[in-house]
Scaffold this active site. Sequence first.
Site, PDB file in Angstrom:
ATOM      1  N   ASP A   1      13.970  18.711  -6.098  1.00 47.03           N
ATOM      2  CA  ASP A   1      14.128  18.841  -7.544  1.00 47.03           C
ATOM      3  C   ASP A   1      15.542  18.449  -7.964  1.00 47.03           C
ATOM      4  OD1 ASP A   1      11.573  19.674  -7.798  1.00 47.03           O
ATOM      5  OD2 ASP A   1      12.013  21.792  -8.158  1.00 47.03           O
TER       6      ASP A   1
ATOM      7  N   HIS B   1      12.018  22.009  -1.424  1.00 43.87           N
ATOM      8  CA  HIS B   1      11.609  21.505  -2.733  1.00 43.87           C
ATOM      9  C   HIS B   1      12.729  21.606  -3.758  1.00 43.87           C
ATOM     10  CE1 HIS B   1       7.506  20.379  -1.968  1.00 43.87           C
ATOM     11  NE2 HIS B   1       7.392  21.444  -1.196  1.00 43.87           N
TER      12      HIS B   1
ATOM     13  N   ASP C   1       9.884   4.661  -8.345  1.00 39.98           N
ATOM     14  CA  ASP C   1       9.445   5.754  -7.495  1.00 39.98           C
ATOM     15  C   ASP C   1      10.559   6.014  -6.477  1.00 39.98           C
ATOM     16  OD1 ASP C   1       6.350   6.731  -6.584  1.00 39.98           O
ATOM     17  OD2 ASP C   1       7.960   6.938  -5.121  1.00 39.98           O
TER      18      ASP C   1
ATOM     19  N   GLU D   1       7.361  12.050  -8.403  1.00 40.86           N
ATOM     20  CA  GLU D   1       8.650  11.375  -8.286  1.00 40.86           C
ATOM     21  C   GLU D   1       8.582   9.970  -8.893  1.00 40.86           C
ATOM     22  OE1 GLU D   1       6.546  12.026  -5.889  1.00 40.86           O
ATOM     23  OE2 GLU D   1       6.613  10.560  -4.257  1.00 40.86           O
TER      24      GLU D   1
END
Lengths: 204, 320
Positions: free
Chosen positions: B204, B200, B187, B230
């Site tokens: 990404d 964002h 993670d 994620e």
Amino acid sequence: MTELHFTDVQRDCLQELVNVAMGQASDKLARYLGTFVHLQVPAIALVEAALLSQHFASRYQQQSATLVSLGFFGDQGLRGETIMLYQLANVGVIAQLLGYSDDAVSEAEMLTDISSVLTTTFLSGLAEQLENSFSYAAPRILSSRDQYFADKLAYTAEQWQLALQVDIRYQLTDYSFNCDMILLIPGEAVLRLRQTLDNILADF
Amino acid sequence: MQLDWLLQPLLTQLNTGVLVLDAQYRVVFFNQFIARRADVDLAKVQGNLLEDVFADLPLAWLRRKLDSVLHLQVPAFSSWEQRQYIIKLAHLRPLSSDSQYMAQNCSMLPLTAPDGVSRYICLLIEDATDAYVYQQQLQQSVIQLEHANRTDGLTGVYNRRYWQQQLGYEIQRAGRYQHPLSLLLFDLDKFKDLNDQYGHQGGDFVLVELSRLIGSLLRDTDLFGRYGGEEFGIILPETGMTGALQVANRICDTVARHKMLYNQQTLKATISIGVACYFAQSVDELIQRADTALYCAKRQGRNRAVAYQPELEGYLKKVK
């Protein structure tokens, strides 16, 4: 629904024509293959197309059956489809005789070639007996290497009314090759076939 | 009505190749369809052997077919699906087909001359190039669909559905053959902060960049998938705990040292990894263990790999 049954006399006549055609086919095949070919007197049976798949499903139980179809057209509305049924394990024998062992040919081509040689040799003899001649569509594999052959046979048979089941056993000098041939004939062609048989019988 | 005059114009204009051979396989006739596509003149080659007229024929194969036609007096067939072409002929789809030559269906028919003795063979050649082209396109589409169906759209690694299915297969295989198998779940640390700071699109970008980086550290047989958001998973077949921890630590270190350039800014990110070994658990149990280890890695300060041990369950309860 049209009555498609054959009388005993018609049936015997057809059996006789099939025998002669089979004899001619075995003669031709023997010369071509350069080995003695014995074709047993084939047992013919007229069965409802709908019952075919059950019959063959039990016969080829747990075996990988190959189904190859070949359509034929004759004069006077005589037409139909033949299906050759055999075990894949048997293919090697006849493939060797046909000279397939020496070069790379796909299995699909081998199967269609074997089927078309065996069926057209017989059918052209039968056409001659019926004072007819057949033209043929290219063979196509309906099923090979899968367990659904009974379903596929049922689906194909559904489109026809009558099936003439011809059990053929080819025996070659050192080998034996078993296969089944099924002639599927639509209702109106059955009527034509009966008419032809009656004409032949009337000549005697 | 006399119809003989029809034959010549029909043969000339017929959209099927007609080629007639005698019993020695010498060329007797071919129609315009073949003459134009093979660029040969019938008058110049009439009487020549087939193989001397058309180059590169599959001779052994063709002779066997022709022999059967001649000796059994029955037709033979050839389909483009089994042999794409017999004679090299040009076709009319040079742009859409990847093959230079016309795909062909061929019927070979026995003929007998009116004298009742002389045997001939007629080859009817049909152009199946369109069918060939459509089949190629179809196959291409199927390959693309299969790829899209197992790929995560953003990062290009396997999607969750496919990845989890593969985990099921790998577990079965490991169980059956008693082979080791390990699972990594990781993670991104503080991914929310990254998103807040760079938007964002920035988030990404990091996911894509790190997926590529981590993918380059794996073996071909390892299965890398996006578990969600994620969170990612890596299946390591044939790998026990020691090996899996080595891989996990290498990934952790490489990610921590990796600098990413986004909108003229240098970004860094770290990840936490939970490692679990297969020991006769179900898919869900194995994922659960890796998740427990991952949770502990986070609790222990992030940017590290933690191996699952049963004691961690107690640790989990305490902090909850």
